[in-house]
Design a protein around this motif. Structure first.
Motif, short mmCIF file in Angstrom:
data_model
loop_
_atom_site.label_atom_id
_atom_site.label_comp_id
_atom_site.label_asym_id
_atom_site.label_seq_id
_atom_site.Cartn_x
_atom_site.Cartn_y
_atom_site.Cartn_z
N ALA A 228 0.86 -1.04 -0.08
CA ALA A 228 0.15 0.00 0.12
C ALA A 228 0.82 1.17 0.17
O ALA A 228 0.67 2.15 -0.55
CB ALA A 228 -0.88 -0.05 1.30
N ALA A 229 2.05 1.28 0.61
CA ALA A 229 2.77 2.34 0.88
C ALA A 229 3.47 2.82 -0.49
O ALA A 229 3.90 3.80 -0.89
CB ALA A 229 3.88 2.02 1.87
N SER A 230 3.75 1.79 -1.26
CA SER A 230 4.49 1.82 -2.53
C SER A 230 3.61 2.47 -3.65
O SER A 230 4.14 2.79 -4.72
CB SER A 230 4.66 0.42 -3.15
OG SER A 230 3.73 -0.18 -3.64
N GLY A 231 2.43 2.54 -3.34
CA GLY A 231 1.26 3.04 -4.28
C GLY A 231 0.61 2.16 -5.20
O GLY A 231 -0.17 2.56 -6.38
N ARG B 67 -2.82 -5.30 -7.95
CA ARG B 67 -2.34 -5.55 -9.32
C ARG B 67 -0.76 -5.23 -9.49
O ARG B 67 -0.20 -4.38 -9.07
CB ARG B 67 -3.13 -4.40 -10.12
CG ARG B 67 -2.95 -4.96 -11.79
CD ARG B 67 -3.85 -3.91 -12.61
NE ARG B 67 -5.44 -3.84 -12.09
CZ ARG B 67 -6.37 -4.79 -12.21
NH1 ARG B 67 -5.92 -5.80 -13.04
NH2 ARG B 67 -7.55 -4.62 -11.90
N ASP B 68 -0.07 -6.36 -10.26
CA ASP B 68 1.51 -5.86 -10.42
C ASP B 68 1.48 -5.08 -11.63
O ASP B 68 0.40 -4.39 -12.42
CB ASP B 68 1.91 -7.37 -10.79
CG ASP B 68 1.88 -8.00 -12.21
OD1 ASP B 68 1.52 -7.27 -12.91
OD2 ASP B 68 2.30 -9.07 -12.28
N PRO B 69 2.89 -4.58 -11.87
CA PRO B 69 3.02 -3.61 -12.97
C PRO B 69 2.57 -3.96 -14.32
O PRO B 69 2.43 -2.97 -15.20
CB PRO B 69 4.51 -3.15 -12.89
CG PRO B 69 4.85 -3.64 -11.46
CD PRO B 69 4.14 -4.67 -10.97
N ASN B 70 2.52 -5.40 -14.65
CA ASN B 70 2.07 -5.78 -15.78
C ASN B 70 0.49 -6.30 -15.99
O ASN B 70 0.15 -6.59 -16.90
CB ASN B 70 2.85 -7.02 -16.00
CG ASN B 70 4.50 -6.67 -16.48
OD1 ASN B 70 4.80 -5.94 -17.34
ND2 ASN B 70 5.24 -7.14 -15.57
N GLY B 71 -0.12 -5.94 -14.97
CA GLY B 71 -1.73 -5.98 -14.90
C GLY B 71 -2.27 -7.24 -14.29
O GLY B 71 -3.55 -7.30 -14.47
N ARG B 72 -1.34 -8.14 -14.03
CA ARG B 72 -1.68 -9.25 -13.12
C ARG B 72 -2.30 -9.11 -11.79
O ARG B 72 -1.50 -8.34 -11.27
CB ARG B 72 -0.65 -10.35 -13.10
CG ARG B 72 0.18 -10.85 -14.52
CD ARG B 72 -0.90 -11.50 -15.11
NE ARG B 72 -0.50 -11.98 -16.44
CZ ARG B 72 -1.04 -12.45 -17.50
NH1 ARG B 72 -2.21 -12.29 -17.32
NH2 ARG B 72 -0.46 -12.53 -18.49
N VAL B 73 -3.24 -9.71 -11.42
CA VAL B 73 -3.73 -9.69 -10.12
C VAL B 73 -3.27 -10.76 -9.21
O VAL B 73 -3.43 -12.00 -9.52
CB VAL B 73 -5.34 -9.66 -10.10
CG1 VAL B 73 -5.83 -9.69 -8.63
CG2 VAL B 73 -5.87 -8.47 -11.07
#
Length: 120
Positions: free
Chosen positions: A82-85, A105-111
């Motif tokens: 959460a702190a990472s945004g 959600r990861d940076p590539n859109g995977r949940v």
């Protein structure tokens, strides 16, 4: 931070497809370890952390996650994420079957379903 296991989550179109998937993975040596009707988890008897889950739907969250990551302390991981945004798809909460989890959600859109088992 300790990761206990990573489980791929496969969405299937029906209960029949879930059964067929279970039969197929049974040929590879997997055995059913959990069945909630809408999700079945299969594991290797020789290495119980080697698992795969088959979902017809996700009844407690907005989407079927792409994978599950079991961690030692889900609250600490949630705070870091959460702190990472990063986009929280589903807030941290306790489930009736004994896990505490959240979706991100990861940076590539995977949940990713991040969870810890609760002490019984």
């Amino acid at each position: 931070m300790t990761i206990r296991r990573i489980v791929p989550n496969v969405q299937v179109p029906s209960e029949e497809a879930m059964k067929a998937g279970g039969d197929f993975y049974g040929l590879l040596g997997f055995e059913e370890v959990m069945n909630m009707g809408w999700v079945v988890t299969l594991a290797s008897p020789a290495n119980p952390t080697a698992q795969i889950s088959l979902f017809t739907e996700e009844r407690t969250a907005p989407v079927v996650s792409d994978l599950s990551v079991e961690v030692e302390d889900v609250d600490a991981v949630y705070a870091r994420v959460a702190a990472s945004g990063a986009e929280i798809v589903r807030e941290l909460r306790d489930e009736e079957w004994g896990v505490r989890r959240f979706f991100v959600r990861d940076p590539n859109g995977r949940v990713v379903n991040v969870l810890s088992h609760q002490a019984q």
